[in-house]
Enzyme design. Structure first.
Site, mmCIF file in Angstrom:
data_model
loop_
_atom_site.group_PDB
_atom_site.id
_atom_site.type_symbol
_atom_site.label_atom_id
_atom_site.label_comp_id
_atom_site.label_asym_id
_atom_site.label_seq_id
_atom_site.Cartn_x
_atom_site.Cartn_y
_atom_site.Cartn_z
ATOM 1 N N SER A 103 7.609 2.090 -0.236
ATOM 2 C CA SER A 103 8.820 2.353 -1.005
ATOM 3 C C SER A 103 9.727 1.126 -1.140
ATOM 4 C CB SER A 103 9.579 3.513 -0.359
ATOM 5 O OG SER A 103 9.874 3.228 0.993
ATOM 6 N N TYR A 159 3.644 3.582 -6.015
ATOM 7 C CA TYR A 159 4.561 4.400 -6.817
ATOM 8 C C TYR A 159 4.563 3.936 -8.275
ATOM 9 C CZ TYR A 159 6.012 5.731 -2.149
ATOM 10 O OH TYR A 159 6.009 6.175 -0.850
ATOM 11 N N LYS A 217 11.272 3.454 15.415
ATOM 12 C CA LYS A 217 9.911 3.925 15.704
ATOM 13 C C LYS A 217 9.072 2.865 16.413
ATOM 14 C CE LYS A 217 9.851 7.293 11.888
ATOM 15 N NZ LYS A 217 9.051 7.891 10.794
ATOM 16 N N LYS A 244 -0.472 -0.963 6.318
ATOM 17 C CA LYS A 244 0.828 -0.637 5.743
ATOM 18 C C LYS A 244 1.929 -1.390 6.457
ATOM 19 C CE LYS A 244 3.625 3.412 5.211
ATOM 20 N NZ LYS A 244 3.872 4.721 5.700
ATOM 21 N N ARG A 282 12.277 7.191 3.474
ATOM 22 C CA ARG A 282 12.909 8.131 4.413
ATOM 23 C C ARG A 282 14.019 8.912 3.728
ATOM 24 N NH1 ARG A 282 12.692 4.260 9.790
ATOM 25 N NH2 ARG A 282 10.413 4.184 9.883
ATOM 26 N N GLU A 289 -6.338 -1.794 16.759
ATOM 27 C CA GLU A 289 -6.033 -0.459 16.217
ATOM 28 C C GLU A 289 -7.123 -0.010 15.231
ATOM 29 O OE1 GLU A 289 -3.922 1.871 16.668
ATOM 30 O OE2 GLU A 289 -2.130 1.058 17.621
ATOM 31 N N LYS A 313 -0.152 0.393 11.139
ATOM 32 C CA LYS A 313 1.106 0.700 10.473
ATOM 33 C C LYS A 313 2.222 0.035 11.256
ATOM 34 C CE LYS A 313 4.053 4.514 9.081
ATOM 35 N NZ LYS A 313 4.105 5.965 8.857
HETATM 36 C C1 PBG Z 1 5.526 9.218 7.684
HETATM 37 C C2 PBG Z 1 5.348 8.171 6.645
HETATM 38 C C3 PBG Z 1 6.222 7.109 6.307
HETATM 39 C C4 PBG Z 1 5.673 6.503 5.169
HETATM 40 C C5 PBG Z 1 4.480 7.175 4.880
HETATM 41 N N1 PBG Z 1 4.292 8.185 5.808
HETATM 42 C C6 PBG Z 1 7.526 6.697 6.864
HETATM 43 C C7 PBG Z 1 7.650 6.256 8.258
HETATM 44 O O1 PBG Z 1 6.675 6.098 8.993
HETATM 45 O O2 PBG Z 1 8.792 6.082 8.673
HETATM 46 C C8 PBG Z 1 6.287 5.354 4.411
HETATM 47 C C9 PBG Z 1 5.910 5.253 2.966
HETATM 48 C C10 PBG Z 1 6.785 4.396 2.124
HETATM 49 O O3 PBG Z 1 7.737 3.735 2.610
HETATM 50 O O4 PBG Z 1 6.538 4.350 0.923
HETATM 51 N N2 PBG Z 1 5.054 8.971 8.935
#
Ligand code: PBG
Length: 333
Positions: A283, A322, A226, A257, A212, A242, A202
């Site tokens: 998203s 989505y 992060k 992701k 968010r 990973e 990720k």
């Molecule tokens: C939470 C999480 C996130 C997403 C899925 N689980 C956000 C992040 O890590 O900041 C993102 C999903 C998306 O953007 O559609 N840890």
């Protein structure tokens, strides 16, 4: 694999492209309803669905509304959903305590969805960010997200979700060692059949911005990003490391992701590890496409289906998207 190169006119690649039937005969990848997973936002309060500002046509649903809303997609063949909570600020604290309450909106939702629709696969995120006041995925100590303190909470959260009936736990927090700890605790507590789909690679991506806002976790307090746990976008060897670690720690499935800009990572992971491999069209990808659609720059269904085939071609076994409602409408007709 040896590629035979024949030259024109013995080989005219347009021959097989000429008619619909022969295009179908030589088509290398397929895409079905079973390939999509619908990420859904559940609201902790309210009586009706509310539009998410950053994601056109995406809503947050109070659970009773969601149960009704699922009728149509279930009839159309929806196979799995992933649940994400929207929690109001007054229920958040530095430790994300509400994540460990069996009365929280996700635990209640899993139970109700399973009662109403026993055959759907329910995937739950394991991470604290929707529940913490600082919006980080773990516990902060000495100004940083503390790996081992976070692990304890994440394991508790995972067990609670398993107990609530989640079929698949999806740790999205990127702490080191979490898959192993979760797997070990599941075994100890005799949740032998609960699956783990790790967000194995990720990346620290700007494409999570709209999400968010959707889960009310947009205001990161120190540290402001992060990057100390999500991956550097420049790296791919590290992503394979990973993935290898998560598999050896007991993941049943892996996820990469974000999605479309990271097809190289999906393709390499699938080739190297031959595991069930999933993509998350996140998203920001959704909102970029929808903006273009709203401006009549792109045709909605064409671009959606094109992206799905791209994921399949890269080696993804399934896609979190989505766009699931549009895809179900298109494929069930
Ligand atoms: C939470 C999480 C996130 C997403 C899925 N689980 C956000 C992040 O890590 O900041 C993102 C999903 C998306 O953007 O559609 N840890």
């Amino acid at each position: 694999m040896k590629v035979v190169k024949r030259s024109f006119p013995k080989s005219r690649l347009r021959r097989t492209r000429m008619k619909s039937f022969s295009r179908k005969m030589v088509s290398e990848n397929n895409f079905t309803i079973n390939d999509v997973i619908w990420p859904v936002f559940v609201a902790d309060d309210g009586k009706s669905k509310t539009q998410i500002k950053t994601m056109p046509n995406v809503y947050r649903y109070p659970i009773e509304v969601l149960l009704k809303e699922l009728e149509k997609p279930m009839k159309q063949g929806l196979n799995a959903i992933a649940l994400f909570p929207h929690i109001s600020d007054d229920k958040k604290d530095g430790e994300g305590s509400y994540a460990l309450s069996s009365k929280n909106v996700i635990c209640k939702s899993v139970k109700k969805i399973k009662q109403e629709y026993p055959n759907i696969g329910v995937i739950c995120d394991v991470a604290l960010d929707p529940y913490t006041s600082h919006a980080h995925d773990g516990i902060i100590s000495n100004g940083n997200v503390d790996n081992d303190k976070s692990l304890k909470k994440l394991v508790e959260q995972a067990l609670l979700l398993a107990d609530s009936g989640a079929d698949i736990l999806a740790p999205s927090d990127m702490m080191d060692g979490r898959v192993g700890r979760i797997r070990q605790s599941l075994e100890e507590k005799e949740y032998y059949d609960t699956m783990i789909m790790s967000y194995a690679a990720k990346y620290s991506s700007s494409l999570y911005g709209p999400f968010r806002e959707a889960v009310n976790a947009g205001k990161l307090i120190e540290p402001k990003n992060k990057k100390s746990y999500q991956m550097d976008i420049a790296n791919i060897d590290e992503a394979m490391h990973e993935v290898a670690m998560d598999i050896s720690e007991g993941a049943d499935m892996i996820m990469i992701k974000p999605g479309l800009p990271y097809l190289d990572v999906i393709s390499k992971a699938k080739e190297l590890f031959s595991m069930p491999t999933f993509a998350y069209q996140v998203s920001g990808e959704y909102s970029m496409i929808m903006s273009a659609v709203k401006n009549n720059h792109l045709e909605e269904l064409d671009i959606i289906l094109e992206t799905m085939f791209c994921f399949k071609r890269a080696g993804a076994d399934g896609i979190f998207t989505y766009f699931t409602p549009q895809i179900l409408d298109a494929l069930s007709n």
